[in-house]
Motif scaffolding. Structure first.
Motif, PDB file in Angstrom:
ATOM      1  N   VAL A 164       0.840  -1.202   0.000  1.00 34.82           N
ATOM      2  CA  VAL A 164       0.000   0.000   0.000  1.00 34.82           C
ATOM      3  C   VAL A 164       0.874   1.250   0.000  1.00 34.82           C
ATOM      4  O   VAL A 164       0.623   2.208  -0.748  1.00 34.82           O
ATOM      5  CB  VAL A 164      -0.941  -0.001   1.222  1.00 34.82           C
ATOM      6  N   VAL A 165       1.918   1.231   0.822  1.00 33.98           N
ATOM      7  CA  VAL A 165       2.825   2.380   0.870  1.00 33.98           C
ATOM      8  C   VAL A 165       3.489   2.591  -0.489  1.00 33.98           C
ATOM      9  O   VAL A 165       3.595   3.721  -0.984  1.00 33.98           O
ATOM     10  CB  VAL A 165       3.883   2.181   1.971  1.00 33.98           C
ATOM     11  N   GLY A 166       3.931   1.510  -1.118  1.00 34.78           N
ATOM     12  CA  GLY A 166       4.537   1.620  -2.440  1.00 34.78           C
ATOM     13  C   GLY A 166       3.572   2.176  -3.468  1.00 34.78           C
ATOM     14  O   GLY A 166       3.948   2.998  -4.322  1.00 34.78           O
ATOM     15  N   THR A 167       2.314   1.742  -3.392  1.00 28.31           N
ATOM     16  CA  THR A 167       1.291   2.255  -4.308  1.00 28.31           C
ATOM     17  C   THR A 167       1.105   3.755  -4.136  1.00 28.31           C
ATOM     18  O   THR A 167       1.042   4.508  -5.121  1.00 28.31           O
ATOM     19  CB  THR A 167      -0.044   1.530  -4.059  1.00 28.31           C
ATOM     20  N   LEU A 168       1.015   4.195  -2.895  1.00 24.35           N
ATOM     21  CA  LEU A 168       0.812   5.619  -2.626  1.00 24.35           C
ATOM     22  C   LEU A 168       2.030   6.443  -3.025  1.00 24.35           C
ATOM     23  O   LEU A 168       1.891   7.555  -3.551  1.00 24.35           O
ATOM     24  CB  LEU A 168       0.495   5.821  -1.140  1.00 24.35           C
ATOM     25  N   ILE A 169       3.228   5.900  -2.797  1.00 30.65           N
ATOM     26  CA  ILE A 169       4.443   6.628  -3.180  1.00 30.65           C
ATOM     27  C   ILE A 169       4.481   6.856  -4.686  1.00 30.65           C
ATOM     28  O   ILE A 169       4.742   7.970  -5.161  1.00 30.65           O
ATOM     29  CB  ILE A 169       5.695   5.860  -2.717  1.00 30.65           C
TER      30      ILE A 169
ATOM     31  N   THR B 249      13.238   1.589 -10.644  1.00 33.93           N
ATOM     32  CA  THR B 249      12.937   1.943  -9.264  1.00 33.93           C
ATOM     33  C   THR B 249      11.531   2.526  -9.169  1.00 33.93           C
ATOM     34  O   THR B 249      10.861   2.760 -10.183  1.00 33.93           O
ATOM     35  CB  THR B 249      13.947   2.978  -8.747  1.00 33.93           C
ATOM     36  N   ILE B 250      11.120   2.801  -7.943  1.00 38.06           N
ATOM     37  CA  ILE B 250       9.803   3.388  -7.726  1.00 38.06           C
ATOM     38  C   ILE B 250       9.745   4.799  -8.302  1.00 38.06           C
ATOM     39  O   ILE B 250       8.677   5.255  -8.748  1.00 38.06           O
ATOM     40  CB  ILE B 250       9.463   3.394  -6.218  1.00 38.06           C
ATOM     41  N   LEU B 251      10.874   5.500  -8.338  1.00 36.77           N
ATOM     42  CA  LEU B 251      10.898   6.834  -8.930  1.00 36.77           C
ATOM     43  C   LEU B 251      10.697   6.756 -10.441  1.00 36.77           C
ATOM     44  O   LEU B 251       9.966   7.568 -11.019  1.00 36.77           O
ATOM     45  CB  LEU B 251      12.219   7.532  -8.607  1.00 36.77           C
TER      46      LEU B 251
ATOM     47  N   LEU C 264       9.105  -1.513 -12.753  1.00 38.02           N
ATOM     48  CA  LEU C 264       9.550  -1.612 -11.363  1.00 38.02           C
ATOM     49  C   LEU C 264      10.142  -2.983 -11.067  1.00 38.02           C
ATOM     50  O   LEU C 264       9.532  -4.012 -11.359  1.00 38.02           O
ATOM     51  CB  LEU C 264       8.370  -1.341 -10.426  1.00 38.02           C
ATOM     52  N   SER C 265      11.339  -2.983 -10.489  1.00 34.65           N
ATOM     53  CA  SER C 265      11.928  -4.213  -9.956  1.00 34.65           C
ATOM     54  C   SER C 265      11.430  -4.363  -8.526  1.00 34.65           C
ATOM     55  O   SER C 265      11.942  -3.716  -7.610  1.00 34.65           O
ATOM     56  CB  SER C 265      13.459  -4.147  -9.993  1.00 34.65           C
ATOM     57  N   SER C 266      10.423  -5.180  -8.344  1.00 36.80           N
ATOM     58  CA  SER C 266       9.757  -5.263  -7.051  1.00 36.80           C
ATOM     59  C   SER C 266      10.683  -5.846  -5.995  1.00 36.80           C
ATOM     60  O   SER C 266      11.612  -6.601  -6.284  1.00 36.80           O
ATOM     61  CB  SER C 266       8.491  -6.112  -7.167  1.00 36.80           C
TER      62      SER C 266
ATOM     63  N   ILE D 284      15.519   5.582  -5.264  1.00 37.91           N
ATOM     64  CA  ILE D 284      16.429   5.221  -6.352  1.00 37.91           C
ATOM     65  C   ILE D 284      17.041   3.839  -6.155  1.00 37.91           C
ATOM     66  O   ILE D 284      17.921   3.444  -6.913  1.00 37.91           O
ATOM     67  CB  ILE D 284      17.547   6.277  -6.502  1.00 37.91           C
ATOM     68  N   GLN D 285      16.578   3.114  -5.157  1.00 39.95           N
ATOM     69  CA  GLN D 285      17.003   1.739  -4.967  1.00 39.95           C
ATOM     70  C   GLN D 285      15.955   0.792  -5.538  1.00 39.95           C
ATOM     71  O   GLN D 285      14.781   1.141  -5.650  1.00 39.95           O
ATOM     72  CB  GLN D 285      17.207   1.427  -3.483  1.00 39.95           C
ATOM     73  N   SER D 286      16.387  -0.399  -5.894  1.00 44.05           N
ATOM     74  CA  SER D 286      15.427  -1.419  -6.301  1.00 44.05           C
ATOM     75  C   SER D 286      14.579  -1.808  -5.097  1.00 44.05           C
ATOM     76  O   SER D 286      15.071  -1.873  -3.972  1.00 44.05           O
ATOM     77  CB  SER D 286      16.152  -2.650  -6.848  1.00 44.05           C
ATOM     78  N   GLY D 287      13.325  -2.073  -5.348  1.00 47.15           N
ATOM     79  CA  GLY D 287      12.432  -2.432  -4.256  1.00 47.15           C
ATOM     80  C   GLY D 287      11.091  -1.750  -4.403  1.00 47.15           C
ATOM     81  O   GLY D 287      10.823  -1.063  -5.388  1.00 47.15           O
ATOM     82  N   ASN D 288      10.237  -1.949  -3.429  1.00 48.91           N
ATOM     83  CA  ASN D 288       8.872  -1.437  -3.403  1.00 48.91           C
ATOM     84  C   ASN D 288       8.009  -2.178  -4.430  1.00 48.91           C
ATOM     85  O   ASN D 288       8.509  -2.826  -5.345  1.00 48.91           O
ATOM     86  CB  ASN D 288       8.826   0.070  -3.643  1.00 48.91           C
TER      87      ASN D 288
END
Length: 310
Positions: free
Chosen positions: A71-76, A162-164, A242-244, A252-256
């Protein structure tokens, strides 16, 4: 016209009104029924995951521990998209509606509408094949020079996925939606208001600030919320870009991960309780989207004096 023909015409008009009224009522009821049916399906199918022992859910810590980081990743990702897209969209909409020559404005409007018609998988492929690769050096620079900020903490992703990056792709996707709606709202501003401001000595920008933007505020909010809904529910573009991985504060890191991408990537191979878990994740996304729309309506209602833009 005789009295008989007049009565016949009025009777036909009343019959047409009744048919139209009934059709409109049926359409409204159908929408509510579909919404209720979807909600009921999600709730019923999600119950096994919500009531299952914690160790049977992915991660072994329970459903809410599993869904929280997603959920946090979605909102970000959605917030990044809106932060980037909103000012650009409003600026483009103002340029098209109040600054550009008529011929140029028509061409730009057509291009913006065309961008909205591009499939999301195309945006995702562009983000994965081009944007992620080209933006990776910028991430390295941010990690080296601004790594003291948690959101730019290194090491930066070597792939750029990344998430960005996902947020940037989403911003491009929601940009035409916000731009098109804002442009139409700006064009609805009463000309009398604009001319009165200019007649009192206001500059073009002062006229926009005092007449156009206040009138268009509810419409702009609606456009932003519609773009937010698109960003929250986007699937394929995020899944490709996105690399989950685990939740991280660094952009800027892989994740989320996002809810929609999590469902799309795992549902084809899911079975048993995993299916229920993914449907429960969909229920969470449904609730978030519903809450966003309710919040938008509440915000707009506070500016109902400008209901002409609503």
């Amino acid at each position: 016209m005789t009295a008989t023909s007049l009565t016949s015409t009025q009777g036909a008009g009343r019959a047409g009104d009744k048919v139209f009224s009934g059709a409109a009522l049926a359409a409204g009821c159908l929408i509510l029924a579909v919404l209720f049916g979807v909600a009921l399906f999600l709730v019923v199918q999600a119950i096994p995951a919500l009531t299952a022992p914690a160790d049977e859910i992915q991660g072994g810590a329970g459903f809410f521990t599993y869904i929280g980081p997603i959920v946090v990743g979605t909102l970000i990702a959605a917030v990044i998209a809106l932060v980037i897209a909103t000012p650009i969209a409003i600026g483009v909409a103002l340029f098209i509606s109040h600054f550009a020559p008529r011929g140029l404005a028509a061409g730009l409007g057509y291009v913006v509408d065309l961008l909205a018609a591009i499939p999301s998988v195309v945006y995702g492929a562009w983000g994965a094949a081009f944007l992620a690769k080209e933006i990776s050096p910028i991430y390295n620079w941010l990690a080296d020079n601004m790594g003291w900020l948690p959101i730019f903490q290194g090491p930066a992703s070597a792939t750029g996925k990344t998430i960005l990056t996902a947020g940037i792709v989403l911003s491009v996707m929601v940009l035409p939606i916000i731009t098109s709606l804002s442009r139409e709202i700006f064009l609805q501003t009463p000309k009398l208001h604009e001319e009165a401001a200019l007649a009192l000595g206001a500059t073009r920008w002062e006229m926009i600030r005092m007449s156009v933007l206040p009138f268009a505020r509810p419409g702009i909010i609606s456009a932003i919320m519609l773009g937010l809904g698109r960003a929250l529910g986007e699937t394929m573009a995020v899944a490709l870009v996105l690399s989950s991985g685990a939740l991280t504060a660094s952009l800027i890191q892989s994740g989320n991960q996002t809810i929609a991408a999590e469902i799309a990537l795992n549902f084809p191979e899911a079975s048993g309780l995993k299916v229920s878990t993914l449907i429960a994740a969909g229920l969470v996304l449904f609730v978030i989207t519903l809450a966003v729309n309710m919040l938008a309506r509440w915000i707009i209602s506070r500016h109902k004096e400008f209901s002409g833009a609503n």
